[in-house]
Structure formats: C-alpha cells, structure tokens
Design a protein around this motif. Structure first.
Motif, PDB file in Angstrom:
ATOM      1  N   LEU A   7       0.786  -1.234   0.000  1.00 17.95           N
ATOM      2  CA  LEU A   7       0.000   0.000   0.000  1.00 17.95           C
ATOM      3  C   LEU A   7       0.825   1.295   0.000  1.00 17.95           C
ATOM      4  O   LEU A   7       0.593   2.175  -0.839  1.00 17.95           O
ATOM      5  CB  LEU A   7      -0.982  -0.017   1.176  1.00 17.95           C
ATOM      6  N   PRO A   8       1.801   1.464   0.914  1.00 18.33           N
ATOM      7  CA  PRO A   8       2.566   2.722   0.900  1.00 18.33           C
ATOM      8  C   PRO A   8       3.306   2.941  -0.416  1.00 18.33           C
ATOM      9  O   PRO A   8       3.387   4.068  -0.910  1.00 18.33           O
ATOM     10  CB  PRO A   8       3.553   2.561   2.070  1.00 18.33           C
ATOM     11  N   ALA A   9       3.854   1.853  -0.978  1.00 18.75           N
ATOM     12  CA  ALA A   9       4.588   1.971  -2.239  1.00 18.75           C
ATOM     13  C   ALA A   9       3.646   2.319  -3.384  1.00 18.75           C
ATOM     14  O   ALA A   9       3.977   3.115  -4.267  1.00 18.75           O
ATOM     15  CB  ALA A   9       5.340   0.672  -2.532  1.00 18.75           C
ATOM     16  N   GLU A  10       2.461   1.716  -3.368  1.00 26.50           N
ATOM     17  CA  GLU A  10       1.473   2.037  -4.403  1.00 26.50           C
ATOM     18  C   GLU A  10       1.045   3.500  -4.326  1.00 26.50           C
ATOM     19  O   GLU A  10       0.935   4.187  -5.354  1.00 26.50           O
ATOM     20  CB  GLU A  10       0.239   1.130  -4.248  1.00 26.50           C
ATOM     21  N   LEU A  11       0.805   3.973  -3.116  1.00 29.36           N
ATOM     22  CA  LEU A  11       0.389   5.367  -2.939  1.00 29.36           C
ATOM     23  C   LEU A  11       1.482   6.329  -3.392  1.00 29.36           C
ATOM     24  O   LEU A  11       1.199   7.456  -3.803  1.00 29.36           O
ATOM     25  CB  LEU A  11       0.032   5.629  -1.471  1.00 29.36           C
TER      26      LEU A  11
END
Length: 235
Positions: free
Chosen positions: A113-117
């Motif tokens: 999630l953090p990398a996608e965001l």
C-alpha cells in the motif's frame, strides 16, 4: 530557533495542553530534543507520562500547543494537516502496538500500500521482497485475521520499511506480543533498521528493547530526561 541541518529531528520548548471543560491539563512540559540521522532513540516511562503524545507530535500526527518541531528541516509546527501528511508520506514510517493492518487486504496488499500510494510501479515485487525478509513470503495471500499477533507485527514492519523511510516511529512495537515473539520482532526491527540506515525513535515499556537503542530518554510527568546510561554514552 536556528535549524541544524545535521539533525533529522529537533524540537525546542514543545508543550501540549488539553482542555476538558474548565480544566486545562499540561500533558507535556517544555521539551527539547535533537536526533541525528541514523540514530536509535528509545523513550521510556510509565503509562500516562506523555510518551505517545510526544511521539505523535514528533511524527506530525498532532501539533504542539507551543514550541517548534523540525523534521528533515521542515517546520511541522507551522504546517496544516495536508502539509504534514505530505511530509509523513515522503520521510516517515510507522509501527504501532495494535498493528493497524487493513483487514480487507492480504498481507501482500498491506505491505504494498505505501509503495502504491507513492506511485512505485514495482510495488508488488518490492512487497514480496519485504515479506521474504520478515519470513512471511508463504503467508502473502493471508488476511490479518488469519495471522498470529507476531505475524501481523512482522507484516507491519515490512510495510513500514518498504518505502525506505528516513525516520521510523514505533509505538510499543512489542506491547501486544508474548516475550518470545517480542524478541523475534525486535530483532527483526533492528536488523532492517541497520540495513536501511533508518533513524529510529520508539516508545516502549520494555527495558530490554530500549537497551538496544543508542540513547534512552525517560518521560516522567510530561518531562523528558536523559537516562544515566544515555548520559554516560554521550560523555
């Protein structure tokens, strides 16, 4: 306050008051703190001493009543929530006592999630690499409810490190774990921290966990003090 460009985190005369009815409670007395890049710092103290409140201020999750806080030379005390959120996304990782995984996402999706965001096109592969590092590659498709507490915290650690944060804030990272699982998780936390050269600021009741940090700070009744061991190391 003159900013020191050699520090990753600094605060001066930071206080926090909370008003309830006609009463104003002083949660934090004026606090000064300076943290160097790559340093590991533990904040210890009894429940209600103000540890978590201070951590929230340092991470930009809340604003001080008075005082100045600089993170990567950014004046958090002057920023609104949107601006602080942007700083957190760019520089900060978090690990919480209650894990705070998203129940509807798999372990892999939570870590991604953090990398996608952040727009990372390699988010899935990097997430799998992080799960491999924390020993959970075979649990990638499991949901949080299918994982033990220790496994959930390892997922949370992988999520915190996937974006290679400049500074990591950890609030009682072993607080919900039994002693053996806590030892495994803390070892993993410090190994990944050393590999990435991340600055670590953690709040803990666990003296053994705190002892693994380079500095130990004692929070007592809203005041922050260097411990004897930390002072000896500085000298």
């Amino acid at each position: 306050m003159l900013q020191d460009p050699d520090l990753i985190l600094q605060c001066r005369q930071v206080t926090k008051q909370v008003t309830t009815g006609e009463k104003t409670l002083d949660i934090l007395q004026p606090i000064d703190l300076r943290v160097k890049p790559g340093e590991t710092v533990a904040i210890i103290g009894a429940s209600g001493s103000g540890k978590t409140t201070l951590l929230s201020l340092l991470a930009g999750l809340d604003t001080p009543s008075q005082g100045e806080i600089y993170l990567k030379n950014e004046p958090l005390h002057k920023y609104d929530e949107e601006q602080r959120s942007a700083i957190r996304a760019k520089h900060v990782g978090f690990i919480f006592q209650s894990f705070l995984l998203i129940n509807s996402l798999t372990a892999l999706e939570n870590v991604m999630l953090p990398a996608e965001l952040a727009g990372d096109e390699q988010a899935q592969q990097r997430a799998m690499d992080m799960l491999e590092k924390v020993g959970l590659a075979d649990r990638a498709e499991h949901f949080p409810s299918q994982l033990s507490g220790g496994e959930q915290q390892r997922v949370a650690i992988a999520r915190a490190f996937i974006s290679s944060p400049d500074i990591l804030f950890a609030d009682e990272p072993t607080g919900n774990l039994d002693s053996k699982t806590g030892e495994t998780v803390s070892k993993l936390l410090f190994e990944l921290n050393q590999q990435q050269g991340t600055t670590l600021v953690l709040v803990t009741h666990d003296n053994e966990l705190a002892a693994q940090c380079q500095r130990q700070l004692l929070m007592h009744a809203g005041e922050l003090q260097e411990t004897v061991k930390a002072m000896a190391e500085v000298v």
